[in-house]
Design an enzyme around this catalytic site. Structure first.
Site, PDB file in Angstrom:
ATOM      1  N   GLY A  12       0.820  -1.208   0.000  1.00 39.48           N
ATOM      2  CA  GLY A  12       0.000   0.000   0.000  1.00 39.48           C
ATOM      3  C   GLY A  12       0.850   1.252   0.000  1.00 39.48           C
ATOM      4  N   ASP A  13       0.203   2.407  -0.243  1.00 43.37           N
ATOM      5  CA  ASP A  13       0.869   3.716  -0.252  1.00 43.37           C
ATOM      6  C   ASP A  13       1.966   3.819  -1.298  1.00 43.37           C
ATOM      7  OD1 ASP A  13      -0.747   4.426   1.894  1.00 43.37           O
ATOM      8  OD2 ASP A  13       0.698   3.674   3.366  1.00 43.37           O
ATOM      9  N   LYS A  16      -0.496   5.197  -5.664  1.00 42.61           N
ATOM     10  CA  LYS A  16      -1.552   4.847  -6.630  1.00 42.61           C
ATOM     11  C   LYS A  16      -2.374   6.084  -7.011  1.00 42.61           C
ATOM     12  CE  LYS A  16      -3.140   1.904  -3.654  1.00 42.61           C
ATOM     13  NZ  LYS A  16      -2.052   1.968  -2.663  1.00 42.61           N
ATOM     14  N   GLY A  40      -5.792   5.887   1.783  1.00 48.92           N
ATOM     15  CA  GLY A  40      -5.491   7.317   1.756  1.00 48.92           C
ATOM     16  C   GLY A  40      -4.669   7.569   0.506  1.00 48.92           C
ATOM     17  N   HIS A  41      -5.276   8.165  -0.503  1.00 50.32           N
ATOM     18  CA  HIS A  41      -4.611   8.379  -1.793  1.00 50.32           C
ATOM     19  C   HIS A  41      -4.387   9.871  -2.004  1.00 50.32           C
ATOM     20  CE1 HIS A  41      -6.361   4.303  -3.362  1.00 50.32           C
ATOM     21  NE2 HIS A  41      -5.645   4.171  -2.276  1.00 50.32           N
ATOM     22  N   THR A  42      -3.129  10.232  -2.245  1.00 53.62           N
ATOM     23  CA  THR A  42      -2.775  11.651  -2.344  1.00 53.62           C
ATOM     24  C   THR A  42      -2.562  12.080  -3.791  1.00 53.62           C
ATOM     25  OG1 THR A  42      -1.521  11.203  -0.340  1.00 53.62           O
ATOM     26  CG2 THR A  42      -1.248  13.391  -1.309  1.00 53.62           C
ATOM     27  N   THR A 130      -6.161   0.235  10.639  1.00 47.68           N
ATOM     28  CA  THR A 130      -6.381   1.681  10.605  1.00 47.68           C
ATOM     29  C   THR A 130      -7.505   2.087  11.560  1.00 47.68           C
ATOM     30  OG1 THR A 130      -7.945   1.418   8.785  1.00 47.68           O
ATOM     31  CG2 THR A 130      -5.645   1.838   8.187  1.00 47.68           C
ATOM     32  N   GLN A 223      -5.084  -0.235  -1.038  1.00 41.26           N
ATOM     33  CA  GLN A 223      -4.068  -1.074  -0.397  1.00 41.26           C
ATOM     34  C   GLN A 223      -3.104  -1.648  -1.447  1.00 41.26           C
ATOM     35  OE1 GLN A 223      -7.638  -1.860   0.829  1.00 41.26           O
ATOM     36  NE2 GLN A 223      -7.117  -0.006   1.896  1.00 41.26           N
ATOM     37  N   THR A 306      -3.671   7.602   8.944  1.00 44.00           N
ATOM     38  CA  THR A 306      -3.508   7.554  10.398  1.00 44.00           C
ATOM     39  C   THR A 306      -2.340   8.393  10.920  1.00 44.00           C
ATOM     40  OG1 THR A 306      -2.112   5.613  10.185  1.00 44.00           O
ATOM     41  CG2 THR A 306      -4.460   5.214  10.522  1.00 44.00           C
ATOM     42  N   ARG A 308       0.640   7.500  11.119  1.00 46.27           N
ATOM     43  CA  ARG A 308       1.690   6.665  11.739  1.00 46.27           C
ATOM     44  C   ARG A 308       2.950   6.663  10.874  1.00 46.27           C
ATOM     45  NH1 ARG A 308      -1.302   0.957  12.200  1.00 46.27           N
ATOM     46  NH2 ARG A 308      -2.184   1.711  10.254  1.00 46.27           N
TER      47      ARG A 308
HETATM   48  P1  GDP Z   1      -1.397   5.644  -2.300  1.00 44.51           P
HETATM   49  O1  GDP Z   1      -2.129   5.190  -1.100  1.00 44.51           O
HETATM   50  O2  GDP Z   1      -0.804   4.498  -3.054  1.00 44.51           O
HETATM   51  O3  GDP Z   1      -2.212   6.535  -3.205  1.00 44.51           O
HETATM   52  O4  GDP Z   1      -0.156   6.519  -1.788  1.00 44.51           O
HETATM   53  P2  GDP Z   1      -0.191   7.643  -0.624  1.00 44.51           P
HETATM   54  O5  GDP Z   1      -0.823   8.863  -1.170  1.00 44.51           O
HETATM   55  O6  GDP Z   1      -0.733   7.086   0.638  1.00 44.51           O
HETATM   56  O7  GDP Z   1       1.357   7.846  -0.359  1.00 44.51           O
HETATM   57  C1  GDP Z   1       2.223   8.282  -1.345  1.00 44.51           C
HETATM   58  C2  GDP Z   1       2.896   9.585  -0.887  1.00 44.51           C
HETATM   59  O8  GDP Z   1       4.007   9.842  -1.707  1.00 44.51           O
HETATM   60  C3  GDP Z   1       2.000  10.805  -1.044  1.00 44.51           C
HETATM   61  O9  GDP Z   1       2.342  11.758  -0.062  1.00 44.51           O
HETATM   62  C4  GDP Z   1       2.346  11.311  -2.433  1.00 44.51           C
HETATM   63  O10 GDP Z   1       2.106  12.703  -2.605  1.00 44.51           O
HETATM   64  C5  GDP Z   1       3.812  11.028  -2.456  1.00 44.51           C
HETATM   65  N1  GDP Z   1       4.366  10.744  -3.780  1.00 44.51           N
HETATM   66  C6  GDP Z   1       3.851  10.023  -4.797  1.00 44.51           C
HETATM   67  N2  GDP Z   1       4.740   9.887  -5.794  1.00 44.51           N
HETATM   68  C7  GDP Z   1       5.850  10.543  -5.401  1.00 44.51           C
HETATM   69  C8  GDP Z   1       7.146  10.745  -5.980  1.00 44.51           C
HETATM   70  O11 GDP Z   1       7.465  10.290  -7.070  1.00 44.51           O
HETATM   71  N3  GDP Z   1       8.055  11.454  -5.223  1.00 44.51           N
HETATM   72  C9  GDP Z   1       7.752  11.967  -4.005  1.00 44.51           C
HETATM   73  N4  GDP Z   1       8.691  12.636  -3.344  1.00 44.51           N
HETATM   74  N5  GDP Z   1       6.548  11.787  -3.443  1.00 44.51           N
HETATM   75  C10 GDP Z   1       5.622  11.082  -4.120  1.00 44.51           C
HETATM   76  P1  IMO Z   2      -3.775   2.699   0.570  1.00 48.76           P
HETATM   77  O1  IMO Z   2      -4.966   2.468  -0.336  1.00 48.76           O
HETATM   78  C1  IMO Z   2      -1.125   1.065   3.603  1.00 48.76           C
HETATM   79  C2  IMO Z   2      -2.910  -1.747   6.485  1.00 48.76           C
HETATM   80  C3  IMO Z   2      -3.030  -1.338   7.925  1.00 48.76           C
HETATM   81  C4  IMO Z   2      -2.877  -2.684   8.610  1.00 48.76           C
HETATM   82  C5  IMO Z   2      -3.624  -3.611   7.660  1.00 48.76           C
HETATM   83  C6  IMO Z   2      -5.064  -3.894   8.073  1.00 48.76           C
HETATM   84  O2  IMO Z   2      -3.626   4.108   1.008  1.00 48.76           O
HETATM   85  O3  IMO Z   2      -2.548   2.120  -0.025  1.00 48.76           O
HETATM   86  P2  IMO Z   2      -7.290  -2.452   8.000  1.00 48.76           P
HETATM   87  O4  IMO Z   2      -7.648  -1.157   8.644  1.00 48.76           O
HETATM   88  O5  IMO Z   2      -7.424  -2.436   6.510  1.00 48.76           O
HETATM   89  O6  IMO Z   2      -8.022  -3.616   8.609  1.00 48.76           O
HETATM   90  O7  IMO Z   2      -5.726  -2.674   8.349  1.00 48.76           O
HETATM   91  O8  IMO Z   2      -3.615  -2.978   6.395  1.00 48.76           O
HETATM   92  N1  IMO Z   2      -3.525  -0.813   5.509  1.00 48.76           N
HETATM   93  C7  IMO Z   2      -2.840  -0.019   4.686  1.00 48.76           C
HETATM   94  N2  IMO Z   2      -1.511   0.204   4.581  1.00 48.76           N
HETATM   95  N3  IMO Z   2      -1.969   1.654   2.744  1.00 48.76           N
HETATM   96  C8  IMO Z   2      -3.310   1.435   2.836  1.00 48.76           C
HETATM   97  O9  IMO Z   2      -4.166   1.908   1.906  1.00 48.76           O
HETATM   98  C9  IMO Z   2      -3.793   0.590   3.851  1.00 48.76           C
HETATM   99  N4  IMO Z   2      -5.029   0.176   4.222  1.00 48.76           N
HETATM  100  C10 IMO Z   2      -4.839  -0.694   5.232  1.00 48.76           C
HETATM  101  O10 IMO Z   2      -1.995  -0.443   8.285  1.00 48.76           O
HETATM  102  O11 IMO Z   2      -1.523  -3.079   8.589  1.00 48.76           O
HETATM  103 MG    MG Z   3      -2.142   5.536   0.979  1.00 58.09          MG
END
Ligand code: GDP
Ligand code: IMO
Ligand code: MG
Length: 430
Positions: A12-13, A16, A40-42, A130, A223, A306, A308
């Site tokens: 995850g994170d 995406k 949480g998608h940014t 979460t 995720q 969160t 964290r």
């Molecule tokens: P997602 O859950 O897969 O959509 O990813 P998140 O948004 O939770 O986490 C990705 C973080 O990295 C966010 O703060 C984005 O703004 C940041 N991000 C994404 N791509 C890049 C990159 O190429 N470089 C940097 N420095 N940050 C990035």
């Molecule tokens: P995005 O879409 C990263 C993790 C939690 C925990 C496990 C189970 O932003 O990539 P849950 O609340 O789903 O029962 O938690 O999954 N988790 C994530 N980790 N990115 C996420 O979403 C997540 N959604 C859940 O931290 O380990």
């Molecule tokens: Mg995320």
């Protein structure tokens, strides 16, 4: 391809949201099929930072129709908060632009209380959820006592919410947690139902009609592969299908749709995880702090949902190849390459060692990674800031070599590299 599925190839994170935003320009629909507000998608556009939890990231594009599929679990309170926040950022949400499956399940405060009670009972072995009530909502779905979005249209919806809270109270009691008062929750959900009604749709039918009409659908997984209920690091996973095949069941599309699909896997240039569970290439100390960042930048490795701190480590090629297989990934996107700039050397986990022998595939999936030790290949780093690079040929040679090595390990090409959080900070490989 009319159906483009964006999936997370790690825990995850991966970024995406920003990659969905990149592809959203050419799409008519953007659909989520799994999870809920645990995601949480940014997306960063100029000085506006959008943090999407339930609504697909492509909503920022005018004209995009967003779909919340049947595979999702939806907390109406979070949804309305998100709609209000988006409105404040200038994105107007109307029932024409947001379609919610009648068959998606609802998350209530009782589910959140159960999530907390279960985590407390697990003690030091907790999953690190979460706390959004995701697991309990999917549990109710599987035990056939869940509340569905369509139930909001029934005259007896409020009574059913009351029964659900009373029933959950019994289990909460077993865990020594306080019971919830059903009355205010029922009243709240009656209001939610009134507000949600215009959005409720047969999204399966609407997406099928869209494909028939030659429209394009961008599918956004929440995720990542290694958090998939079946294929992840069980039990340290989420409670839904996070992988590409789950997009079909989670949106009500038949197997025929798969013939029109391409799957894009998103992976960070290193590896992160939030919550408990195995992480063979995890780092600690100075290197970990360097990759995580101090928290002063919005993109530093602290959870979007969160807050964290995320665990960080080197890219794991064994798990990446596994993700390519499970999802049927056609091409990879690598994000956060800019974070590696300035590192003298980069380690890449190319295999595991078990009892002294190298292993490149996992015989029983990634649930138990304890017998394995990562085998690293060291590659030279690069000094240059890559944030302003837009062409592959302008990337430092060492960065190109690192990316090529990742692609050869994964067995699929890298077509897109993200070099910063901003919308335009992308390198396309022709
Ligand atoms: P997602 O859950 O897969 O959509 O990813 P998140 O948004 O939770 O986490 C990705 C973080 O990295 C966010 O703060 C984005 O703004 C940041 N991000 C994404 N791509 C890049 C990159 O190429 N470089 C940097 N420095 N940050 C990035
Ligand atoms: P995005 O879409 C990263 C993790 C939690 C925990 C496990 C189970 O932003 O990539 P849950 O609340 O789903 O029962 O938690 O999954 N988790 C994530 N980790 N990115 C996420 O979403 C997540 N959604 C859940 O931290 O380990
Ligand atoms: Mg995320």
């Amino acid at each position: 391809m009319p159906l483009r599925v964006i999936v997370g190839a790690q825990w995850g994170d991966e970024g995406k949201g920003r990659i969905v935003d990149w592809f959203a320009g050419g799409a008519d629909f953007n659909a989520r099929f799994n999870g809920g507000d645990n995601a949480g998608h940014t997306v960063t556009v100029g000085n506006r930072i959008f943090k999407l939890h339930l609504i697909p990231s492509g909503i920022i594009h005018p004209g995009m129709v967003a779909v919340l599929g049947n595979g999702m679990v939806i907390n109406p309170r979070s949804l309305f908060n998100e709609i209000d926040e988006l409105t404040q950022l200038g994105i107007r949400i109307s029932p024409e632009r947001l379609r919610i499956s009648y068959a998606a399940h609802l998350i209530t405060p009782a589910h959140q209380a159960m999530d907390k009670a279960l985590e407390t009972a697990r003690g030091k072995d907790n999953i690190g959820t979460t706390g959004r009530g995701i697991g309990p909502a999917y549990t109710d779905k599987a035990t056939r006592r869940g509340l569905r979005v369509a139930d909001m249209l029934s005259a007896d919806f409020s009574e059913r919410v009351g029964e659900h809270v009373a029933e959950t109270n019994l289990t909460l009691g077993l865990y020594g947690a306080s019971a919830l008062d059903p009355a205010p929750i029922c009243a709240q959900f009656r209001e939610y139902a009134e507000r949600l009604k215009p959005y409720i749709a047969d999204t399966s039918l609407e997406l099928e009609a869209a494909l028939q009409a030659g429209k394009t659908i961008l599918v956004e997984a929440a995720q990542g592969t290694l958090l998939d209920l079946d294929f992840g690091t069980y039990p340290f996973v989420t409670s839904s299908s996070t992988t590409a095949p789950g997009a079909l069941t989670g949106l009500g599309l038949g197997l025929g749709a798969a013939r029109q699909a391409s799957v894009i896997g998103v992976a960070k240039a290193f590896q992160t995880r939030v919550g408990s569970g195995p992480f063979p290439s995890e780092l600690s100390g100075d290197l970990a702090n360097r990759l995580r960042g101090s928290g002063s930048n919005p993109w530093d490795e602290f959870g979007t949902t969160t807050g964290r701190p995320r665990r960080v480590g080197w890219l794991d090629g064994v798990l990446l190849r596994y993700a390519v297989r499970i999802n049927g990934i056609n091409e990879l996107t690598v994000t956060k390459l800019d974070i590696l700039s300035g590192m003298e050397n980069i380690q890449l986990c190319t295999a595991y060692r078990r009892d002294g022998n190298p292993v490149t595939d996992l015989p029983f999936g990634p649930a138990d990674l304890s017998p394995y030790e990562p085998v690293y290949e060291q590659l030279p780093g690069w000094k240059e800031d890559v944030g302003t690079v837009r062409k592959w040929k302008d990337l430092p040679a060492a960065a190109q070599a690192y990316l090529e090595r990742i692609a050869s390990l994964a067995g699929v090409p890298i077509r897109l590299v993200s070099v910063g959080p901003e919308r335009e900070q992308v390198v396309e490989k022709e």
